[in-house]
Every structure is written in structure tokens, then in C-alpha cells.
Write a protein that holds these residues in place. Sequence first.
Motif, PDB file in Angstrom:
ATOM      1  N   LYS A 160       0.828  -1.206   0.000  1.00 56.29           N
ATOM      2  CA  LYS A 160       0.000   0.000   0.000  1.00 56.29           C
ATOM      3  C   LYS A 160       0.861   1.254   0.000  1.00 56.29           C
ATOM      4  O   LYS A 160       0.533   2.249  -0.662  1.00 56.29           O
ATOM      5  CB  LYS A 160      -0.944  -0.015   1.204  1.00 56.29           C
ATOM      6  N   GLY A 164       1.003   3.416  -3.294  1.00 53.68           N
ATOM      7  CA  GLY A 164       0.489   4.758  -3.039  1.00 53.68           C
ATOM      8  C   GLY A 164       1.483   5.820  -3.464  1.00 53.68           C
ATOM      9  O   GLY A 164       1.104   6.882  -3.985  1.00 53.68           O
ATOM     10  N   THR A 169      -3.922   4.094  -5.136  1.00 50.67           N
ATOM     11  CA  THR A 169      -4.448   4.020  -3.767  1.00 50.67           C
ATOM     12  C   THR A 169      -5.677   3.132  -3.626  1.00 50.67           C
ATOM     13  O   THR A 169      -6.082   2.815  -2.511  1.00 50.67           O
ATOM     14  CB  THR A 169      -4.801   5.438  -3.261  1.00 50.67           C
ATOM     15  N   ILE A 171      -6.778  -0.116  -3.483  1.00 44.98           N
ATOM     16  CA  ILE A 171      -6.161  -1.431  -3.313  1.00 44.98           C
ATOM     17  C   ILE A 171      -7.028  -2.303  -2.408  1.00 44.98           C
ATOM     18  O   ILE A 171      -7.423  -1.879  -1.329  1.00 44.98           O
ATOM     19  CB  ILE A 171      -4.755  -1.296  -2.701  1.00 44.98           C
ATOM     20  N   THR A 173      -7.182  -6.276  -0.662  1.00 47.17           N
ATOM     21  CA  THR A 173      -6.454  -7.508  -0.402  1.00 47.17           C
ATOM     22  C   THR A 173      -7.433  -8.666  -0.226  1.00 47.17           C
ATOM     23  O   THR A 173      -8.405  -8.567   0.524  1.00 47.17           O
ATOM     24  CB  THR A 173      -5.589  -7.386   0.861  1.00 47.17           C
TER      25      THR A 173
END
Length: 204
Positions: A160, A164, A169, A171, A173
Motif C-alpha cells: 500500500k 500509493g 491508492t 487497493i 487484499t
Amino acid sequence: MSSILLLTSSPRAESLSTPIAVDLAEKLKSQNPGSVIVRRDLAANPLPHIDDLFTGAIRKPPEARTAEESVAVETSDKLVNELLAADTVVIGTGLINFNIYSGLKSWIDNVARAGQTFKYTETGPVGLATGKKVYVVLASGGVYSQGPAAPLNHAVPYLKSVLGFLGITDIETIYVEGLAFGPEAAEKAIDAAKSRVQEIALAA
């Protein structure tokens, strides 16, 4: 044309991060028939780690590089172009020693290029690889998304942070975790991950 960049990095034959990441990319493609998948298997085809020749070459304009320096950055240039062209990035990795596989780290080192994927300004660095959605499929024997082992999960915070920095940004998981806790726990984790992949594809 929409582009899906698929990065897999597990060297394990029985990897779960790889097939789930591949399945996600293929399902996203099926929902967008005009899209293409650009795949980088970073375990089967490892990237060169950066060295002194590379770090010197990227600090020069292309026309000022020697032939050797041009060769040194050729792969990196291709990787940068693949990232910038992608609308979606799917990353598959296992959690190894609490972080990502070294092959994936090498990819990051190759695409983090000043003037191409980020730039420095008077007010600080600005990411240039914007407008992308990233899905990270993270497989692990233990449970690292929450609970007492969560502070040891350096993979997701690192990804991240570095993505970023490049301007990415958005994202998400997808955890495939607790795989070492027995067949029942593993099956439950795999089913949960596959279910989330299906949800993502249907919403695409």
C-alpha cells in the motif's frame, strides 16, 4: 482497450496465491470482453535485480546512455509501460518471512522510476501511475489479516505504501490465510477467497 496486468510471484508448485490471482484476472476479462491480460510470472521468469549500472542509467536521458546502459534499462522500460497501460493490476504473492516474495520486490524496484511513475515536486513526491484498481491475493499459513500476528504482516502495508507512492491508492487484499491450521481451515480459507473473487468479477 482495457488492460489487466497480472503479476504472480510464488515459486511454490502448490501455490494458492497464483491460481486465485489468475482466476480473478480471467474472470475480470470475461466480464469485459474487450480487455487483455498481460501476465508476468515473476517466479518462472525472474527479473534482474537492480545494480550500479541500472541505477546510473536511469539517471540519464535515453540519448545519453551507453549501449550497455540502454540494455540495462530495457526490461524496466517495458515493465513501466505495462503498468502505466493497465487499468487493473492483480498481484499474487505468498507471505514469506512476513513480507512479499523477492521477485515481486524486484518488479517494484524496476517500475519505481522518477519521471515516469512518480515525480518530485516542491511540495513532495507525486505519483504518476494513477487511475488503477489493484487486487492483492495474499496467501499465508497463519492468520495475518487480524489478531495477534497482524503486526507481523509487512506485505500489505508495504504494498500500500509503495503503490500509493506511485499514485495507486485503490487497493483491495484478498486473504487466503490459515492454510497451516489443518485441511478444514485451509478449505474454508480457499472457499472464502474464491467467493470474494466471484463477487468482484460480478461487480466489475
